[in-house]
Design a protein around this motif. Structure first.
Motif, PDB file in Angstrom:
ATOM      1  N   SER A  85      42.204  51.388  34.201  1.00 51.54           N
ATOM      2  CA  SER A  85      42.664  50.452  33.175  1.00 51.54           C
ATOM      3  C   SER A  85      41.579  49.865  32.290  1.00 51.54           C
ATOM      4  CB  SER A  85      43.464  49.327  33.825  1.00 51.54           C
ATOM      5  OG  SER A  85      44.563  49.845  34.487  1.00 51.54           O
ATOM      6  N   THR A  86      40.782  50.715  31.706  1.00 46.61           N
ATOM      7  CA  THR A  86      39.867  50.266  30.664  1.00 46.61           C
ATOM      8  C   THR A  86      40.455  50.751  29.348  1.00 46.61           C
ATOM      9  OG1 THR A  86      38.540  52.284  30.807  1.00 46.61           O
ATOM     10  CG2 THR A  86      37.800  50.400  32.117  1.00 46.61           C
TER      11      THR A  86
ATOM     12  N   TYR B 288      41.958  45.032  46.053  1.00 47.38           N
ATOM     13  CA  TYR B 288      41.966  45.376  44.631  1.00 47.38           C
ATOM     14  C   TYR B 288      40.550  45.661  44.137  1.00 47.38           C
ATOM     15  CZ  TYR B 288      46.680  43.503  44.731  1.00 47.38           C
ATOM     16  OH  TYR B 288      47.990  43.275  45.042  1.00 47.38           O
TER      17      TYR B 288
ATOM     18  N   SER C 107      43.298  38.779  41.245  1.00 41.04           N
ATOM     19  CA  SER C 107      43.184  37.877  40.103  1.00 41.04           C
ATOM     20  C   SER C 107      42.022  36.894  40.212  1.00 41.04           C
ATOM     21  CB  SER C 107      44.490  37.106  39.891  1.00 41.04           C
ATOM     22  OG  SER C 107      44.803  36.332  41.024  1.00 41.04           O
TER      23      SER C 107
ATOM     24  N   ARG D 291      38.286  46.778  40.340  1.00 39.17           N
ATOM     25  CA  ARG D 291      38.312  46.924  38.886  1.00 39.17           C
ATOM     26  C   ARG D 291      36.949  47.407  38.427  1.00 39.17           C
ATOM     27  NH1 ARG D 291      38.209  40.646  36.653  1.00 39.17           N
ATOM     28  NH2 ARG D 291      36.048  40.179  37.270  1.00 39.17           N
TER      29      ARG D 291
ATOM     30  N   THR E 240      36.294  44.802  30.801  1.00 34.98           N
ATOM     31  CA  THR E 240      36.702  44.524  32.173  1.00 34.98           C
ATOM     32  C   THR E 240      38.081  45.127  32.380  1.00 34.98           C
ATOM     33  OG1 THR E 240      35.431  42.466  32.220  1.00 34.98           O
ATOM     34  CG2 THR E 240      37.155  42.724  33.889  1.00 34.98           C
TER      35      THR E 240
ATOM     36  N   SER F 176      41.636  46.262  34.379  1.00 32.06           N
ATOM     37  CA  SER F 176      42.654  45.564  35.159  1.00 32.06           C
ATOM     38  C   SER F 176      42.500  45.886  36.632  1.00 32.06           C
ATOM     39  CB  SER F 176      44.049  45.997  34.704  1.00 32.06           C
ATOM     40  OG  SER F 176      44.235  45.702  33.346  1.00 32.06           O
TER      41      SER F 176
END
Length: 124
Positions: free
Chosen positions: A13-14, A97, A64, A99, A24, A26
């Motif tokens: 997700s870039t 998670y 998050s 990223r 950054t 997701s």
């Protein structure tokens, strides 16, 4: 059992394509992946003066908050076009998670960038 049916691919997700400032990605949920995953940073054209790209992987328990660098999950600094690098991330040594973070610097820097991961998932 690891077989071709359990091989999973995902984009990190870039904003794929041309980027000119720090990016950054997701959060990607890696629960269900088994063992190591391969993360690939693919740079096509790089332009600018003294342009640099420093890519790394971060992890978080909830996707998050609490993001932190994953030990050893950094790419060698990119300063030129046509640079493809892959690193291995051990899923058992990271939080749920992950990223991608790419820090871009230089005078009017632009990088054609894509980041992806591939790994085996549990098919039980």
């Amino acid at each position: 059992m690891l077989d071709a049916n359990s091989l999973t691919y995902a984009a990190l997700s870039t904003p794929e394509g041309e980027v000119s400032s720090t990016v950054t990605g997701s959060a990607v949920d890696i629960r269900g992946f088994i063992g190591n995953i391969k993360v690939t940073q693919d740079v096509g054209t790089a332009t600018g003066t003294s342009e640099t790209l420093d890519g790394k992987i971060q992890d978080s328990a909830d996707g998050s908050t609490g993001w932190a660098d994953v030990t050893g999950a950094t790419f060698t600094q990119v300063t030129d076009s046509d640079d493809v690098q892959s690193i291995s991330v051990e899923t058992r040594a990271t939080k749920r998670y992950i990223r991608y973070v790419g820090t871009i610097a230089g005078s009017t820097p632009t990088f054609d960038l894509g980041v992806s991961l591939v790994g085996y998932t549990d098919t039980v």
